[in-house]
Design a protein around this motif. Sequence first.
Motif, short mmCIF file in Angstrom:
data_model
loop_
_atom_site.label_atom_id
_atom_site.label_comp_id
_atom_site.label_asym_id
_atom_site.label_seq_id
_atom_site.Cartn_x
_atom_site.Cartn_y
_atom_site.Cartn_z
N ALA A 189 0.84 -1.21 0.00
CA ALA A 189 0.00 0.00 0.00
C ALA A 189 0.87 1.25 0.00
N VAL A 190 1.97 1.23 0.77
CA VAL A 190 2.89 2.38 0.80
C VAL A 190 3.45 2.64 -0.60
N ARG A 225 3.80 5.49 -5.84
CA ARG A 225 3.84 5.43 -7.32
C ARG A 225 2.59 5.97 -7.95
N GLY A 226 1.66 6.44 -7.14
CA GLY A 226 0.42 7.04 -7.67
C GLY A 226 -0.48 6.05 -8.37
N ILE A 227 -0.44 4.79 -7.95
CA ILE A 227 -1.31 3.78 -8.59
C ILE A 227 -2.71 3.90 -7.98
N PRO A 228 -3.74 4.11 -8.78
CA PRO A 228 -5.08 4.23 -8.21
C PRO A 228 -5.47 2.94 -7.50
N LEU A 229 -6.06 3.10 -6.32
CA LEU A 229 -6.35 1.91 -5.50
C LEU A 229 -7.48 1.06 -6.05
N ASP A 230 -8.21 1.60 -7.04
CA ASP A 230 -9.25 0.77 -7.64
C ASP A 230 -8.74 0.05 -8.89
N ASP A 231 -7.46 0.25 -9.23
CA ASP A 231 -6.88 -0.42 -10.40
C ASP A 231 -6.22 -1.73 -9.91
N PHE A 232 -7.07 -2.73 -9.71
CA PHE A 232 -6.59 -3.97 -9.11
C PHE A 232 -5.56 -4.68 -10.00
N THR A 233 -5.70 -4.52 -11.33
CA THR A 233 -4.74 -5.18 -12.24
C THR A 233 -3.34 -4.60 -12.03
N SER A 234 -3.25 -3.27 -12.02
CA SER A 234 -1.93 -2.64 -11.82
C SER A 234 -1.36 -2.96 -10.45
N THR A 278 -1.70 4.98 5.06
CA THR A 278 -1.46 3.55 4.76
C THR A 278 -2.66 2.73 5.24
N ASP A 279 -3.16 3.05 6.43
CA ASP A 279 -4.34 2.36 6.98
C ASP A 279 -5.50 2.41 5.98
N ARG A 280 -5.72 3.63 5.45
CA ARG A 280 -6.85 3.79 4.51
C ARG A 280 -6.61 2.99 3.24
N ALA A 281 -5.38 3.11 2.71
CA ALA A 281 -5.08 2.46 1.42
C ALA A 281 -5.11 0.94 1.53
#
Length: 239
Positions: free
Chosen positions: A55-56, A61-70, A107-110
């Motif tokens: 998650a950190v 890296r700015g990866i959207p948290l809803d982009d499960f593939t990435s 981090t908790d949220r992500a």
Amino acid sequence: MAWDQVRREDPQQCRKLNIAIDGPAGAGKSTVARRVANCLGYTYVDTGAMYRALAVLAIDRGIPLDDFTSLGELASEVEIYGFDDDGVFRVWIDGEEITHRLREPETDRAVGILSMATPVRKVLVSLQRQIAERGGVVMEGRDITSVVMPDAEVKVFLTADVHERARRRWRDLIAKGADVPFEKVLKDLVERDAKDLEREWGKLVKVEDAVLIDSTNMSIEEVCDHIIELCEEKQKCST
Ligand code: DC
């Protein structure tokens, strides 16, 4: 991915077992797992720290948290390394130590979202199974008894009443100087419990052959003693 293990020699030269501990947030899994591992000379593995480390990196890296593939691709590309260093579980990801960031509110949220990503879970579960292959592991998380080590010799579902879990969390936070109302800690725990139950893959369940330990009215020492007794019984049965 690699995950280093620091393992002490077993003084009794007994066959090393694997111990799997699952349970909701705030049940005392980390404290108990670490103490049991120290007592038996086993390796303690905090699987929540693996999810937190990713998650950190996803945040950085700015990866959207809803982009499960990435997120899944990230999990399979990076190297995570961790070990228990005298009561602190230290973690490096891609060569950088990020231990101090594992428990940050961001981090908790992500991690609550990232841990729902099935592609991420597949990669981490495979890594955790590799670690367990060597034996002598005390691994704690949410899906260890059900998915990661269903064949572990000792399986424990450690829980406690949600109000008691919140009280323990709150007391820890206050001791660390945080100014947080009890009600907020309780609300966060209730939300985390709901997230643990709603995952498609790796949701928190008590498997039939896991021993239920309700620590609401037990001390840490009593819980650890109980788990060590379970191990001793298994050792006796197998000799
Ligand atoms: O135990 P913890 O609070 O450090 O776990 C962090 C997050 O990772 C939490 O959202 C639950 C999740 N987790 C999981 O889904 N599976 C695991 N084996 C361990 C943790």
